[in-house]
Design a protein around this motif. Structure first.
Motif, PDB file in Angstrom:
ATOM      1  N   ALA A  48       0.832  -1.213   0.000  1.00 40.31           N
ATOM      2  CA  ALA A  48       0.000   0.000   0.000  1.00 40.31           C
ATOM      3  C   ALA A  48       0.861   1.254   0.000  1.00 40.31           C
ATOM      4  CB  ALA A  48      -0.927  -0.019   1.211  1.00 40.31           C
ATOM      5  N   VAL A  49       1.914   1.274   0.833  1.00 43.67           N
ATOM      6  CA  VAL A  49       2.790   2.448   0.917  1.00 43.67           C
ATOM      7  C   VAL A  49       3.476   2.701  -0.433  1.00 43.67           C
ATOM      8  CG1 VAL A  49       4.922   3.330   1.951  1.00 43.67           C
ATOM      9  CG2 VAL A  49       3.154   2.337   3.394  1.00 43.67           C
ATOM     10  N   SER A  50       4.000   1.625  -1.039  1.00 44.69           N
ATOM     11  CA  SER A  50       4.697   1.797  -2.317  1.00 44.69           C
ATOM     12  C   SER A  50       3.744   2.254  -3.411  1.00 44.69           C
ATOM     13  CB  SER A  50       5.388   0.491  -2.715  1.00 44.69           C
ATOM     14  OG  SER A  50       4.432  -0.546  -2.887  1.00 44.69           O
ATOM     15  N   ARG A  51       2.513   1.727  -3.400  1.00 41.67           N
ATOM     16  CA  ARG A  51       1.554   2.137  -4.427  1.00 41.67           C
ATOM     17  C   ARG A  51       1.128   3.602  -4.239  1.00 41.67           C
ATOM     18  NH1 ARG A  51      -0.497  -2.482  -6.915  1.00 41.67           N
ATOM     19  NH2 ARG A  51       1.267  -3.927  -6.984  1.00 41.67           N
ATOM     20  N   ILE A  52       0.979   4.023  -2.989  1.00 43.14           N
ATOM     21  CA  ILE A  52       0.621   5.423  -2.751  1.00 43.14           C
ATOM     22  C   ILE A  52       1.740   6.339  -3.228  1.00 43.14           C
ATOM     23  CG2 ILE A  52       0.229   7.142  -0.949  1.00 43.14           C
ATOM     24  CD1 ILE A  52      -1.295   5.026   0.633  1.00 43.14           C
ATOM     25  N   GLY A 102       5.363   5.862   7.966  1.00 48.45           N
ATOM     26  CA  GLY A 102       5.933   7.210   7.988  1.00 48.45           C
ATOM     27  C   GLY A 102       7.400   7.204   7.614  1.00 48.45           C
ATOM     28  N   GLN A 103       8.166   6.248   8.134  1.00 49.11           N
ATOM     29  CA  GLN A 103       9.576   6.145   7.793  1.00 49.11           C
ATOM     30  C   GLN A 103       9.761   5.817   6.316  1.00 49.11           C
ATOM     31  OE1 GLN A 103      11.113   3.216  10.497  1.00 49.11           O
ATOM     32  NE2 GLN A 103      11.145   4.614  12.265  1.00 49.11           N
ATOM     33  N   ALA A 104       8.906   4.909   5.792  1.00 47.98           N
ATOM     34  CA  ALA A 104       9.011   4.539   4.374  1.00 47.98           C
ATOM     35  C   ALA A 104       8.709   5.730   3.467  1.00 47.98           C
ATOM     36  CB  ALA A 104       8.067   3.380   4.070  1.00 47.98           C
ATOM     37  N   PHE A 105       7.635   6.478   3.783  1.00 47.71           N
ATOM     38  CA  PHE A 105       7.302   7.661   2.984  1.00 47.71           C
ATOM     39  C   PHE A 105       8.440   8.674   3.029  1.00 47.71           C
ATOM     40  CE2 PHE A 105       2.633   6.577   3.551  1.00 47.71           C
ATOM     41  CZ  PHE A 105       2.459   6.243   2.218  1.00 47.71           C
ATOM     42  N   SER A 106       9.023   8.849   4.198  1.00 45.21           N
ATOM     43  CA  SER A 106      10.126   9.797   4.342  1.00 45.21           C
ATOM     44  C   SER A 106      11.327   9.374   3.507  1.00 45.21           C
ATOM     45  CB  SER A 106      10.513   9.917   5.818  1.00 45.21           C
ATOM     46  OG  SER A 106      11.618  10.788   5.991  1.00 45.21           O
ATOM     47  N   ASN A 107      11.611   8.068   3.486  1.00 41.52           N
ATOM     48  CA  ASN A 107      12.732   7.572   2.695  1.00 41.52           C
ATOM     49  C   ASN A 107      12.502   7.749   1.194  1.00 41.52           C
ATOM     50  OD1 ASN A 107      14.074   6.798   5.042  1.00 41.52           O
ATOM     51  ND2 ASN A 107      13.258   4.685   4.975  1.00 41.52           N
ATOM     52  N   MET A 108      11.225   7.699   0.801  1.00 42.77           N
ATOM     53  CA  MET A 108      10.907   7.844  -0.622  1.00 42.77           C
ATOM     54  C   MET A 108      10.665   9.289  -1.017  1.00 42.77           C
ATOM     55  SD  MET A 108       8.536   4.502  -1.465  1.00 42.77           S
ATOM     56  CE  MET A 108       7.420   4.722  -0.080  1.00 42.77           C
ATOM     57  N   GLY A 109      10.850  10.212  -0.078  1.00 45.24           N
ATOM     58  CA  GLY A 109      10.733  11.633  -0.385  1.00 45.24           C
ATOM     59  C   GLY A 109       9.321  12.148  -0.359  1.00 45.24           C
ATOM     60  N   ALA A 110       8.378  11.386   0.173  1.00 51.80           N
ATOM     61  CA  ALA A 110       6.985  11.824   0.268  1.00 51.80           C
ATOM     62  C   ALA A 110       6.721  12.281   1.692  1.00 51.80           C
ATOM     63  CB  ALA A 110       6.029  10.704  -0.118  1.00 51.80           C
ATOM     64  N   GLY A 111       6.279  13.528   1.840  1.00 51.27           N
ATOM     65  CA  GLY A 111       6.030  14.056   3.174  1.00 51.27           C
ATOM     66  C   GLY A 111       4.552  14.142   3.469  1.00 51.27           C
TER      67      GLY A 111
END
Length: 457
Positions: A48-52, A102-111
């Motif tokens: 879900a995180v990667s798809r978002i 939250g950590q995954a989004f931060s690593n992918m540059g999504a805030g």
């Protein structure tokens, strides 16, 4: 519970080990299932995180191939935009997954200003069009994938992870991901693992238990059938502790045999040294002119001689050289009854069927004489009965005496203890009759039991 608990050492050892293995395997299975469950949740949330993140990136680039309603958008899952989060406070929130997301989004540059994650067993209707991961098993089960060794059957969807993230403009973007269930492969692996552990552990334990218990069984049988004078030692076998035990038993049986042999020599010497002066004393007593005094002296010498004979007989029980023979016990009882009735005593015996047994006739005859003599002495009469119970014979000797207090019955078998205080043989003898009779009975694998009758005696 007692019926399930085995009596043998090997059985108890195997039962305890099997129970502990079962408990350990149950704990291991629980931990594996919990780990698989957590892994499934993490896998679904990761999708879900990667798809978002991927969807937001492609939409930010305004790429036509990923626009709303396109084939690729449907394949990768559309994102739901709303002014509020679809994850409400009454849902089963997952704080750990929220932190990971939250950590995954931060690593992918999504805030994102806020991230919410929840686990649902049933997906809400407004999220059915925003679901990913539900067709993975079906796609992998296609003919091409199956021919390439793919998954033989799709995994069952057992829930859904819903992730909702708030963007900087306050808008919420949400997506649901299917949580795949545990496959039967895990259950089969656990069963195979359990069977393998049991085979690897229990089979060696069975062999080890037999290795330990076999010499112990031989030692038990040897101890139960031990007879003083046996020279054959038990073979030392088994583990070192068991060998040491068998060696100690052999040494002990040798010491017991030597002690009993020395006792027999001593008693034989005492019997010879006492009977010789008693015989000489009786010859001298015959010359006493006073008839009354002479009879009293002779009676005293006979009492000593009978007591000495009882002591020697008691000491030699179990060491008799007389061989066991098959004897008609009914005829033996009749012979004893005739002896007492010829002396004028009231002894009764109802003749029944012929009953044979392998016994030492002389010893059993003496034991029955002692019992009948006690019955006549204290009860004035004796009533004898012979019954067969299974592979045993039960001989009952009843009298009409005053009986014995229940708390004194066992003490009546102690040497030199009598129910009558005098030591006159005419009123009771030396107090060795019951002791000798019980020793003879036990030497034949039986016993003597005293019991008061309801009618007295």
């Amino acid at each position: 519970m007692k019926k399930l608990w085995p009596n043998s050492l090997v059985g108890q050892l195997l039962l305890v080990v099997a129970a502990m293995l079962l408990l350990a395997q149950a704990i291991n299975s629980f931990l594996l299932f919990r780990g698989a469950q957590n892994q499934n949740l993490i896998e679904a949330s990761t999708v879900a995180v990667s798809r978002i993140a991927y969807g937001l990136e492609r939409q930010a680039q305004d790429r036509p191939a990923f626009r709303e309603g396109s084939m690729r958008a449907r394949r990768w899952g559309r994102l739901k935009y709303s002014g509020h989060s679809v994850v409400t406070d009454d849902m089963d929130r997952l704080p750990e997954l929220e932190m990971r997301a939250g950590q995954a989004f931060s690593n992918m540059g999504a805030g994102f200003s806020d991230i919410r994650a929840a686990y649902l067993t049933e997906l809400m209707p407004d999220m059915t069009g925003y679901l990913v991961g539900s067709n993975r098993g079906t796609r992998r089960n296609g003919p091409i994938n199956r021919s390439l060794g793919g998954r033989p059957s799709p995994r069952e969807t057992r829930g859904f992870i819903v992730i909702s993230a708030q963007q900087a403009d306050g808008q919420w973007v949400s997506l649901a991901s299917a949580v795949q269930g545990r496959t039967p492969l895990l259950v089969r692996s656990l069963l195979l693992q359990t069977i393998t552990i049991y085979l690897l552990m229990l089979i060696p334990l069975i062999l080890l238990g037999r290795y330990i218990s076999r010499p112990l069984k031989s030692l038990t049988a040897k101890a139960n059938t031990f007879q003083p004078g046996e020279t054959e030692a038990l073979a030392e076998q088994g583990p070192p502790d068991t060998r040491e035990l068998i060696r100690a038993f052999n040494d002990m049986s040798g010491r017991v045999t030597n002690m009993i042999g020395e006792k027999d020599v001593m008693l034989g010497a005492i019997g010879h040294d006492l009977r010789t002066p008693l015989a000489a004393l009786r010859v001298r007593v015959e010359s006493v002119e006073d008839d009354f005094e002479r009879e009293r002296m002779i009676a005293g010498i006979e009492d000593i001689d009978h007591m000495l004979d009882d002591i020697l007989s008691l000491a030699r029980v179990g060491r008799s050289k007389e061989q066991s023979d098959t004897v008609d016990v009914r005829s033996l009882i009749e012979t004893i009854v005739d002896e007492f009735t010829d002396l004028g005593h009231d002894v009764r015996y109802q003749r029944g069927e012929k009953q044979t047994a392998s016994i030492r006739e002389t010893l059993v005859r003496r034991a029955l004489r002692n019992l009948v003599g006690n019955a006549i002495l204290y009860g004035k009469s004796a009533d004898i009965a012979l019954q067969k119970s299974g592979d045993r014979l039960l001989i009952s000797v009843d009298d009409d005496g005053p009986g014995i207090p229940n708390d004194e019955m066992e003490t009546m078998f102690e040497p030199f203890l009598r129910g009558e205080s005098s030591r006159n043989r005419a009123t009771g003898g030396s107090g060795l009759g019951l002791t000798l009779a019980r020793a003879i009975a036990r030497d034949h694998g039986g016993d003597i039991i005293l019991k008061n009758r309801e009618s007295g005696g």
